[in-house]
Structures are given as C-alpha cells and as structure tokens.
Design a protein around this motif. Structure first.
Motif, PDB file in Angstrom:
ATOM      1  N   ARG A 268       0.845  -1.190   0.000  1.00  0.00           N
ATOM      2  CA  ARG A 268       0.000   0.000   0.000  1.00  0.00           C
ATOM      3  C   ARG A 268       0.880   1.240   0.000  1.00  0.00           C
ATOM      4  NH1 ARG A 268      -2.553   0.323   6.142  1.00  0.00           N
ATOM      5  NH2 ARG A 268      -0.552   0.311   7.275  1.00  0.00           N
ATOM      6  N   VAL A 269       0.326   2.301  -0.526  1.00  0.00           N
ATOM      7  CA  VAL A 269       1.049   3.565  -0.660  1.00  0.00           C
ATOM      8  C   VAL A 269       0.130   4.680  -0.187  1.00  0.00           C
ATOM      9  CG1 VAL A 269       2.210   5.129  -2.251  1.00  0.00           C
ATOM     10  CG2 VAL A 269       2.361   2.668  -2.591  1.00  0.00           C
ATOM     11  N   ALA A 270       0.671   5.580   0.744  1.00  0.00           N
ATOM     12  CA  ALA A 270      -0.107   6.729   1.230  1.00  0.00           C
ATOM     13  C   ALA A 270      -0.144   7.784   0.150  1.00  0.00           C
ATOM     14  CB  ALA A 270       0.521   7.287   2.500  1.00  0.00           C
ATOM     15  N   ILE A 271      -1.317   8.135  -0.219  1.00  0.00           N
ATOM     16  CA  ILE A 271      -1.447   9.114  -1.301  1.00  0.00           C
ATOM     17  C   ILE A 271      -1.834  10.494  -0.769  1.00  0.00           C
ATOM     18  CG2 ILE A 271      -2.015   7.342  -2.991  1.00  0.00           C
ATOM     19  CD1 ILE A 271      -4.934   8.023  -2.654  1.00  0.00           C
ATOM     20  N   ILE A 318      -5.259   9.662   6.910  1.00  0.00           N
ATOM     21  CA  ILE A 318      -4.291   9.239   5.898  1.00  0.00           C
ATOM     22  C   ILE A 318      -5.015   8.318   4.910  1.00  0.00           C
ATOM     23  CG2 ILE A 318      -2.112   8.056   5.465  1.00  0.00           C
ATOM     24  CD1 ILE A 318      -1.295   8.712   8.305  1.00  0.00           C
ATOM     25  N   ASN A 319      -4.912   8.614   3.595  1.00  0.00           N
ATOM     26  CA  ASN A 319      -5.507   7.797   2.520  1.00  0.00           C
ATOM     27  C   ASN A 319      -4.414   6.950   1.862  1.00  0.00           C
ATOM     28  OD1 ASN A 319      -8.075   8.915   2.901  1.00  0.00           O
ATOM     29  ND2 ASN A 319      -7.574  10.653   1.557  1.00  0.00           N
ATOM     30  N   TYR A 320      -4.671   5.618   1.777  1.00  0.00           N
ATOM     31  CA  TYR A 320      -3.726   4.679   1.167  1.00  0.00           C
ATOM     32  C   TYR A 320      -4.327   4.119  -0.138  1.00  0.00           C
ATOM     33  CZ  TYR A 320      -1.306   4.692   5.668  1.00  0.00           C
ATOM     34  OH  TYR A 320      -0.629   5.060   6.794  1.00  0.00           O
ATOM     35  N   GLU A 321      -3.428   3.784  -1.096  1.00  0.00           N
ATOM     36  CA  GLU A 321      -3.813   3.145  -2.359  1.00  0.00           C
ATOM     37  C   GLU A 321      -3.288   1.713  -2.345  1.00  0.00           C
ATOM     38  OE1 GLU A 321      -5.712   2.795  -5.956  1.00  0.00           O
ATOM     39  OE2 GLU A 321      -5.688   4.545  -4.633  1.00  0.00           O
TER      40      GLU A 321
END
Length: 535
Positions: A268-271, A318-321
């Motif tokens: 996952r990556v924080a966008i 925090i939003n993750y992709e």
C-alpha cells in the motif's frame, strides 16, 4: 526398259487397264502423302473465347493474311507463326476481354449522372478490375466477382460488406492456398471487407477454402513442417530413404478469454494525509450567591470565586492506495496440446558369416543421439505429455514397378490427330494397291520371261521372217525355217540358235528344264491359269 516393254506387250487389255489404274492410284496416294507431310502443322491459338472476341481474332488474322482453321470453339494457326501472331494480336488488344474495368467511368459525363448511377458504375468497374487480375493467374481461366457493399445502407448498424468470386480453373480444383490468396486480394481492394467474408466458388469443385479451414488446417501444416524438418535432419545422417517420420499434433481448437483483478493488501502507498487540530478556552467569573438580601437595595452581596475551562482536539486522516493487478488473457485456437513423433530408422548394411549382405540394427548410442536431435527439432515438452518413439528396424526392399519416364523426341513434336489419320489411311491404300494389284501382275509377267535361254533358242524376230520367240517352247518350230549348220561346232560350246536343228533345240530344252525345274513349274502353272481365263 526393253524388259518393261516386253512385259507390257505380253499383257492383255484388261490387265493393262488394271495396271494403269493401279499406277495412277499409287501416284495419287504418294502425292497425297507428300502433301500431308509437307503441309504446315496447325497449332492451337485460342480456345474458349466468346463469339464476339473470336470474331475479332478471325478478322485480325484475315487482315494479316495468316492461315487459320476454326474447329468448334478453337482457332488453329500455323505452328511456326503461332507465337508471333499471339504477340501481334496482344499488341492490338486481342482477344478483347468482355469484362470492363475502370474504362466504364470514362463514359460517364457530369450531366445527367446521379450519385446512384456513379456508385453502380464504380462498383462494376471495381469488379471488372478484380476479375482481370484474377484471370491473370495461370491456374484460372475465367473469373467473375460480385461485391455487396455495406455503404449503400448507411442507416443499418450491423451491416458489413461481403463478396463472392466465381472462378473456372484450367485443371481441376485450385489449391486452398490459392483460394486464400484470392480472398486477401479482394478484401484488400474493398475498404471494410474482411477476408473471411469473401467466398471463393470453383465451377469444378464447389466452395474452396471455407472460412473454418485455416483453423482446421493449421495443425496439419505445422505437423507437416515438423515432419519435414525431422526428415531432413535424420536423412543427413542415415541417407535419403532410410528414415520414415510421422508427426501427430494435437492442437487447441477452442478460444478462451480470461480476465483477472488481483489486490495486494501488503503493498500500500499513502497518497494523502489530512491533519485537523481544534482548541477551545472558556472562563466563568465568580459572582455572589443570589439571596433575599441581594434583592434589597442595600443588601449585602456575597462575592463568589470564578472558573476557567480549556479543550484541545487533534485529528489526522491518511488515505492509502492498495496495489491492484488486472490481467486479460486471450487464448486463440492452434496452441499445441500434445505432440507425438514416431521415427523409423533403417539398419546399416553389413555382411553375415556366410558372406551374404544383411542389414544390422543401429546401436543404442546412435539412437539416443538421434532422439535428442528429434526432441530439439520439434520442441519436446515432457510436462505437456509429448512422446517421441525412435526405433531402428530393417526396411523391406522396394521393387520398382514399371519403367522410368524419359523424355523422347516424339514428346517435343506437336501431332495433329486429323493429319495422322489421313496419312495412315493413304499409306494403307498405297500398300494395298502395291501388294495386291501391281505386284501380282508384275510377278506373273516376269514368270513368262523367266527363262533367258528362250531367246537364244529362237531365231530372228517375227518381223524379220524368223521364228516366234515362244514357238520353241510351244513345239511349233518350223524345221525349214532353220538354216543348215555349217561345219562342226565345238562340243564344249553351245551352238548358236540359228545353227541349231530341231533335235538340238529339243535336247537343249530338256537339259534346261532339268536344270531349272522350279521355274519350269511356275511357267506351266501360269500357262494353265491363262488357259482357264481364256476359256
């Protein structure tokens, strides 16, 4: 010449007429044979032409002064000038092709020509040009092209163009590869036309190269290519004709579409990060308590203590992709499902203990090396279930049947059936006349004069007052007509005919008959035959 005249004089009127007629017939037959032999051969110029095109070709031949013959629907010319005439007629645009192409558009004028008329003429020209191109192939004699254009119905969504090609091949049905090439030719010439929407119809064999044939033939073509590769590889080692290879290829015949979407929660990556802070301060002053006294004008008021309140709040978002993988797999027919290869190798020549020639099977080491070569050539995959079987066995000797075909001089000569028949008939007539008419007459006349001594026995000719040449043989010699001998003749030499007496002539005739009995019998038989005919 004197002998011929004597033979002719000995014949009666009937035989003379027969000899004259037979001679004339033989000379006529010989002249006819000579004419046929020296007559120029006729070769085929064109055949299968339409009436109008054939008439134009005949008119052009008459203008050029060329000799020609029309036999049914074919035109024949002199063999020596056929190629030259073809080139000359081709330069003049003959034979004219009845199928017109883009020249149809030249006759259209801007006045009175609607869009529908122009479209119809355009597609007619397109069909004519395609037919001309197809007929240019040496395998095809005639062709017609029909195109169904979808642009004529612009308001139909699902309509698509299609075409059909009707051909007449020169020999049998055309191969599938040629039909596939014609499909791509027509599809490339018409915009929006797919090759599978083109139907090739052969007048001799029906529908050629249907749309489902490439799928079914693909496996066979690949198997044939593999077999040829393995055959060529093995024959380089064992020699030509000492290896037999068979390949069985099972292919996938159905198509499949696979779509996959895969999410990876560990990747996952924080966008985006959103932080919010909230602070609240409140203060309350201390007042006296409210009593009865505080309501009086001069009442005592009791002072109280004040209060203060502080509130602070902090929020973070925090939003993750999440990682996602999307796959779309399309499996078309033709993939190899299973492969089987069978190889048979001939043994090596050897000599037995008795001295006879035998074939010895090849060793296992050599077969193992060949097995590896075959596996590499066909792309062997054990996990797929492929099988390779390689054995060494002795081949049975093949006895050739018949004789080998060799080129002959007669194959290079163009024969005309009618000329051959005429020559054969005339030759038979000449042989019959010569063998059964002239030869018996000549042989019979020759037998009459077969004895050359008869002229010696006879005296001078009849015209000179002597004895008839045949009188001595018929017993009619006049003894008074013979002069008396003068002196004695030598005994070892025969006396001249004018010095012989009757007894000498008879004795001479007897000795001649004894010496030539066979000829005497033939002469007597001819006399008997003449006597029967006169009777």
């Amino acid at each position: 010449m004197q002998q011929i005249l004597s033979i002719w004089a000995s014949l009666d009127l009937r035989k003379k007429i027969i000899v004259v007629l037979a001679t004339v017939a033989v000379f006529a037959a010989v002249l006819s044979l000579t004419r046929v032999a020296t007559k120029p051969g006729m070769a085929l110029l064109y055949s299968g032409l339409e009436s109008g095109a054939a008439g134009d070709v005949v008119r052009a031949l008459e203008q050029h002064g060329a000799k020609y013959e029309v036999r049914g629907g074919a035109i024949y010319v002199d063999t020596g000038t056929r190629d030259e005439l073809r080139m000359t007629l081709a330069s003049e645009g003959l034979p004219a092709n009845s199928t017109q192409g883009y020249e149809l558009l030249d006759t259209l004028s801007g006045f009175g020509t609607t869009s529908q008329m122009f479209d119809a003429a355009y597609w007619r020209a397109k069909e004519g040009e395609l037919a001309r191109t197809i007929v240019g192939s040496p395998l095809i004699n005639q062709a017609r092209v029909h195109i169904a254009n979808a642009s004529s119905n612009p308001f139909q969504r699902n309509s698509k163009s299609s075409a059909s090609v009707t051909i007449t091949s020169n020999s049998g049905a055309i191969p599938t590869k040629q039909a596939q090439a014609l499909r791509f030719l027509v599809a490339s010439a018409v915009a929006g036309l797919a090759p599978e929407d083109v139907a090739i119809i052969d007048g001799n064999g029906g529908l050629v190269g249907a749309a489902d044939e490439p799928t079914s033939k693909g496996g066979e073509d690949r198997a044939e290519q593999m077999r040829a590769s393995v055959q060529r590889l093995l024959e380089a080692r064992v020699g030509t004709g000492n290896a037999v290879v068979e390949v069985n290829l099972e292919t996938v015949t159905e198509s499949e579409l696979i779509t996959q979407r895969i999410f990876d929660p560990d990747s996952r990556v924080a966008i985006s990060v959103d932080t919010e802070e909230l602070s609240t301060d409140s203060q309350n002053s201390g007042n006296g308590q409210v009593t009865v006294a505080s309501n009086l004008p001069d009442g005592d008021v009791v002072d109280g203590a004040g209060s203060m309140n502080q509130n602070r709040e902090s929020r973070e978002r925090i939003n993750y992709e999440v990682s996602e993988t999307q796959r779309e797999v399309i499996r078309e027919p033709g993939a190899i499902r299973r492969l089987s290869v069978a190889v048979l190798i001939n043994g090596t020549p050897g000599v037995s203990e008795a001295g006879d020639a035998i074939l010895i099977p090849r060793p296992e080491e050599e077969l193992a090396a060949m097995h590896e070569l075959v596996a590499s050539a066909v792309g062997f995959d054990e996990a797929r279930g492929d099988v390779i079987t390689l054995k060494s066995m002795n081949f049975l000797p093949v006895v050739p049947l018949g004789t080998s075909a060799e080129s002959s001089f007669f194959n290079q000569v163009e024969w005309d059936a009618m000329s051959l028949v005429q020559m054969a008939v005339l030759a038979i007539v000449a042989v019959i006349l010569g063998v059964f008419v002239i030869r018996p007459l000549l042989m019979r006349s020759k037998d009459l004069n077969a004895l050359p001594e008869a002229a010696q026995i006879s005296g001078p000719d009849v015209a000179g007052g002597g004895v008839d040449p045949t009188a001595s043989l018929m017993g009619e010699i006049d003894p008074d007509a013979l002069p008396a001998p003068e002196g004695d003749a030598p005994e070892d030499l025969p006396l001249p005919a004018h010095l012989m007496t009757q007894s000498d002539a008879v004795e001479r005739l007897r000795s001649m008959i004894n010496d030539r009995q066979q000829e005497t019998v033939e002469i007597l038989r001819s006399w008997l035959d003449d006597g029967e005919e006169k009777a």
